[in-house]
Design an enzyme around this catalytic site. Sequence first.
Site, PDB file in Angstrom:
ATOM      1  N   ASP A  91     -13.438 -50.327 -50.256  1.00  0.00           N
ATOM      2  CA  ASP A  91     -12.494 -50.917 -49.304  1.00  0.00           C
ATOM      3  C   ASP A  91     -11.687 -52.060 -49.898  1.00  0.00           C
ATOM      4  O   ASP A  91     -11.014 -52.787 -49.178  1.00  0.00           O
ATOM      5  CB  ASP A  91     -13.246 -51.420 -48.073  1.00  0.00           C
ATOM      6  N   THR A  92     -11.711 -52.232 -51.199  1.00  0.00           N
ATOM      7  CA  THR A  92     -11.008 -53.346 -51.824  1.00  0.00           C
ATOM      8  C   THR A  92      -9.495 -53.133 -51.802  1.00  0.00           C
ATOM      9  O   THR A  92      -9.011 -52.023 -51.999  1.00  0.00           O
ATOM     10  CB  THR A  92     -11.472 -53.510 -53.271  1.00  0.00           C
ATOM     11  N   VAL A  93      -8.771 -54.227 -51.569  1.00  0.00           N
ATOM     12  CA  VAL A  93      -7.309 -54.212 -51.673  1.00  0.00           C
ATOM     13  C   VAL A  93      -6.910 -55.292 -52.668  1.00  0.00           C
ATOM     14  O   VAL A  93      -7.313 -56.446 -52.540  1.00  0.00           O
ATOM     15  CB  VAL A  93      -6.643 -54.483 -50.312  1.00  0.00           C
TER      16      VAL A  93
END
Length: 272
Positions: A91-93
């Site tokens: 879920d990293t941005v």
Amino acid sequence: YNPIQTAYLRLENQLSTSTHKLQPPMFLAGEGAYRWTRMRSPELACDPNQLVNHHVTSRSKERWQRYLKQMEGEEPESQPDTTEDLDTLYDTVGAVVIDQHGVTAAAVSSGGIWLKHSGRVGEAGIVGSGCWAESNFVDGALVHDAVACSVSGTGEQIMHQHVARSCLQRWLRLTETDASISFDESLSNFIQSEMLPAHAPSFVGLIALRQPADRSCVDVVWCHTTASLGFGFMSSAQPDRVQSSISRLARPEMAGYTVSTGGTRIRPNAQP
């Protein structure tokens, strides 16, 4: 509550001159961060307990409970069945940008690892590990190549080697045509590092950019040891031409043990 505004408040505090000649803190987490923010800007402060109660989705809570049961042996570990499943595991941005003056910036946001211990700080909060940006000016002129990098993956592994900064330093030592070789070597060294547990998979993904001092172009690079990495890029000169894709390892079963690298060159002044 806005953690970005809170971080900026801490930056302003660190750059200010203390009347008591005390060194302002550079890094705060948990209860200490909440108390520091509440003293200086109550509207930005959010009690950690309220943050958990109001910002944890039912889906995340269900997944947390499932992983907890797997760890305790009550359920068998599940593996992603399809390519689509592999593309939604993380879920990293992250983002890297450069403006018309050659000023770079980098940011990364991560939900962290599952079942993490209370008080843990991952690579997203460590400058040089999760992100790094560098532009050198003399009398308003860019005198060296400007670079920026955003990184995520297994935080404890990344923090051991300051991946964002070390990758950019290696890139700057080489010519602009050596981008893919530079990052491939950087992440290969990351995988083989003696500071990491032997034979354990090493997960990392990054995006980076570099602009030469003459500002003739911008090189964009993506690199990962995870099974896949989604990315996109655009130029303000052509805002309607946003390009995006997903890079995948040729052999997903080798995730954590092999590297995939790609890149492109953008010419900001080019006509559509």
